[in-house]
Design a protein around this motif. Structure first.
Motif, PDB file in Angstrom:
ATOM      1  N   SER A   1       0.818  -1.214   0.000  1.00 27.02           N
ATOM      2  CA  SER A   1       0.000   0.000   0.000  1.00 27.02           C
ATOM      3  C   SER A   1       0.849   1.261   0.000  1.00 27.02           C
ATOM      4  CB  SER A   1      -0.943   0.008   1.200  1.00 27.02           C
ATOM      5  OG  SER A   1      -0.201   0.020   2.419  1.00 27.02           O
ATOM      6  N   SER A   2       2.112   1.141   0.383  1.00 32.44           N
ATOM      7  CA  SER A   2       3.026   2.290   0.334  1.00 32.44           C
ATOM      8  C   SER A   2       4.417   1.807  -0.021  1.00 32.44           C
ATOM      9  CB  SER A   2       3.044   3.049   1.662  1.00 32.44           C
ATOM     10  OG  SER A   2       3.561   2.233   2.698  1.00 32.44           O
ATOM     11  N   TYR A   3       5.160   2.673  -0.668  1.00 31.67           N
ATOM     12  CA  TYR A   3       6.508   2.306  -1.118  1.00 31.67           C
ATOM     13  C   TYR A   3       7.282   3.595  -1.373  1.00 31.67           C
ATOM     14  CZ  TYR A   3      10.237   0.227  -3.969  1.00 31.67           C
ATOM     15  OH  TYR A   3      11.450  -0.169  -4.470  1.00 31.67           O
TER      16      TYR A   3
ATOM     17  N   TRP B   1       4.994  15.154  -2.454  1.00 26.12           N
ATOM     18  CA  TRP B   1       3.870  14.237  -2.637  1.00 26.12           C
ATOM     19  C   TRP B   1       2.786  14.936  -3.437  1.00 26.12           C
ATOM     20  CZ3 TRP B   1       3.936   9.182  -1.109  1.00 26.12           C
ATOM     21  CH2 TRP B   1       4.965   8.794  -0.242  1.00 26.12           C
TER      22      TRP B   1
ATOM     23  N   TRP C   1       4.788   5.785  -3.614  1.00 24.24           N
ATOM     24  CA  TRP C   1       3.367   6.073  -3.452  1.00 24.24           C
ATOM     25  C   TRP C   1       2.951   5.730  -2.030  1.00 24.24           C
ATOM     26  CZ3 TRP C   1       5.278   1.781  -5.884  1.00 24.24           C
ATOM     27  CH2 TRP C   1       4.925   0.540  -5.335  1.00 24.24           C
ATOM     28  N   ASP C   2       1.785   6.224  -1.643  1.00 22.73           N
ATOM     29  CA  ASP C   2       1.182   5.888  -0.353  1.00 22.73           C
ATOM     30  C   ASP C   2      -0.330   5.974  -0.526  1.00 22.73           C
ATOM     31  OD1 ASP C   2       0.264   5.578   2.222  1.00 22.73           O
ATOM     32  OD2 ASP C   2       1.650   7.024   3.121  1.00 22.73           O
ATOM     33  N   ASP C   3      -0.985   4.819  -0.549  1.00 20.34           N
ATOM     34  CA  ASP C   3      -2.433   4.786  -0.750  1.00 20.34           C
ATOM     35  C   ASP C   3      -3.192   5.403   0.416  1.00 20.34           C
ATOM     36  OD1 ASP C   3      -1.968   3.452  -3.115  1.00 20.34           O
ATOM     37  OD2 ASP C   3      -2.345   1.460  -2.276  1.00 20.34           O
TER      38      ASP C   3
ATOM     39  N   PHE D   1      -1.989   8.050   2.191  1.00 22.58           N
ATOM     40  CA  PHE D   1      -1.506   9.410   2.460  1.00 22.58           C
ATOM     41  C   PHE D   1      -2.729  10.317   2.664  1.00 22.58           C
ATOM     42  CE2 PHE D   1       0.438  13.504   1.738  1.00 22.58           C
ATOM     43  CZ  PHE D   1       1.730  13.349   2.218  1.00 22.58           C
TER      44      PHE D   1
END
Length: 363
Positions: free
Chosen positions: A77-79, A303, A269-271, A273
Motif C-alpha cells: 500500500s506504500s513504497y 507528494w 506512493w502511499d495509498d 496518504f
C-alpha cells in the motif's frame, strides 16, 4: 571477453501498417516556473478516437509483456522512503534557469534503473544531461552508417523545452548515455562538446521504453517503480499549488486541468496518504499520493495527490543496459521528430555488421 551481439531497433524485413503523426509543438511554460516540458500530443488527446484506440491496444500489449517479464510482485500500500532513496541513488540535481527538466528525468530513470539492476553504483551511476541535450539538435555518424543526417537544427534546446518522446528517440539511437563527469551540466552556459559526444563515451544504453496509463494499469506502474526505481511523469508546475503538511512535508495538489509543463520521476506512493495533510481550502476528496523526485534543489521531493488534475495519466518505464551488452544497433530513424505521413507497408532491411549475422535482440 564479452559475448556481444546486435540489437535491431525495427524488426528485420517485417511489413507493418502504421500511421505517424507529426506535431510542431511550441514550448509550454508555467506561470511561475519555466520548467521545460512540452506536452506530447498523446497526452493532449490530439489523435482521433480510432488512433487512440490503437495506441491503447499497443500500450496494453506493452504492459502485458512488461508484467510477464517482471514476474508480478505483491504490491504494498506504500513504497518509497526519501532517506533510503538518497542512500541508494545519486543526489537530486538542479536544472537551474534552463528548460531541461526532460533531460534530468531521462538521466534519473537511467541511474535508478541500472542501480536497481546492480549494473552500476551510486558513485558511478550519474549520467550526463548535457550529452542528451546536445544530441537532440546535432547529428553524428553512427558506427555502421545508417542514420544519415537526421536531426533538429535548432540551437536553443536549453530554452525551448522538450519531452519524453524526443529524449527516448535520441536514446534509442544510442547517442548516450555517458557519465556526468565527462560532460557536466555545470558547463551549460559555455558548453564545448568533444568529438566523441554521440557514441564513443557511452556508459548506458536504452533498450526499451514502455508507456503506461496510471488510471488503467496502476498496479503495473507501481510494479515498474519497484523494479526500475523510477518512472517518468509530468505535471503542471506552479508555485500556488504547493503547500506543506504540518510536519513540513512538501505537497502538491492542482484541482484544475492544465497542460503539463514539467517532467519529473515517480519514485513511490502511499495509498493512505491523508487528504487532511492539505489545507482545508484546497484539499483532495480522497487519500493517496505519489512521491515525485524533482530537478529543483529547493523542491527535491514532494507528494502529489492521486486526484491532481494536471498529473498526466501516461507514464514511461525506461529500461537500460550497460554499454558492453550489445555491439551494434540497426535502425534508420535518427530524428526525434515524428513525420506526418501515412505508410501502409514498410520494411527495414539491414546488412549485418557481425560476421556471423547474429542478433542479440529485436523490437
Amino acid at each position: 571477453m564479452h559475448n556481444r551481439t546486435s540489437l535491431m531497433k525495427a524488426i528485420l524485413c517485417s511489413f507493418i501498417s502504421i500511421t505517424l503523426v507529426f506535431s510542431s509543438l511550441p514550448p509550454v511554460h508555467g506561470e511561475e516556473a519555466q520548467s521545460g516540458y512540452v506536452s506530447i500530443p498523446y497526452d493532449e488527446q490530439a489523435y482521433s478516437q480510432e488512433e487512440l484506440d490503437e495506441i491503447r491496444r499497443m500500450e496494453d500489449m506493452q504492459v502485458s509483456l512488461f508484467s510477464a517479464e517482471g514476474g508480478g510482485q505483491d504490491i504494498p500500500s506504500s513504497y518509497g522512503d526519501i532517506e533510503e532513496i538518497e542512500k541508494q541513488f545519486p543526489a537530486v540535481e538542479d536544472q537551474g534557469d534552463y528548460d531541461t527538466c526532460w533531460a534530468f528525468a531521462a538521466t534519473t530513470c537511467a541511474a535508478f534503473d541500472l542501480i536497481s539492476e546492480g549494473a552500476v553504483t551510486k558513485e558511478n551511476g550519474d549520467f550526463s544531461q548535457m550529452q542528451l541535450i546536445y544530441n537532440i539538435c546535432h547529428t553524428a555518424a553512427d558506427k555502421i552508417g545508417n542514420l544519415g543526417e537526421d536531426r533538429i537544427t535548432s540551437e536553443s534546446r536549453y530554452k525551448s523545452g522538450n519531452n519524453t518522446a524526443y529524449s527516448q528517440h535520441i536514446l534509442a539511437n544510442w547517442k548516450g548515455l555517458t557519465k556526468e563527469t565527462v560532460y557536466p551540466y555545470t558547463q551549460i552556459a559555455d558548453f564545448q562538446p568533444g568529438p566523441k559526444i554521440a557514441y564513443e563515451n557511452d556508459g548506458a544504453r536504452l533498450v526499451n521504453c514502455t508507456a503506461m496509463s496510471k488510471s488503467e494499469h496502476c498496479n503495473r506502474v507501481k510494479q515498474a517503480i519497484m523494479e526500475h526505481g523510477a518512472v517518468q511523469s509530468s505535471y503542471y508546475n506552479a508555485d500556488r499549488y504547493y503547500t506543506s503538511a504540518p510536519d513540513g512535508t512538501l505537497l502538491y495538489y492542482n484541482p484544475n486541468k492544465n497542460s503539463s509543463n514539467h517532467a519529473v520521476v515517480m519514485v513511490g506512493w502511499d495509498d493512505q496518504f491523508s487528504r487532511e495533510n492539505w489545507p482545508e481550502e484546497r484539499r483532495p476528496s480522497k487519500d493517496g499520493a505519489w512521491l515525485l523526485r524533482n530537478s529543483y534543489g529547493d523542491k527535491p521531493y514532494f507528494w502529489i495527490s492521486y486526484e491532481d488534475a494536471s498529473h498526466k495519466d501516461t507514464v514511461y518505464v525506461m529500461d537500460f543496459c550497460s554499454e558492453e551488452t550489445y555491439d551494434n544497433i540497426y535502425q534508420y530513424d535518427g530524428s526525434p521528430y515524428h513525420i506526418n505521413h501515412t505508410v501502409y507497408k514498410a520494411a527495414n532491411v539491414f546488412t549485418a555488421a557481425n560476421p556471423d549475422g547474429s542478433l542479440g535482440a529485436k523490437g
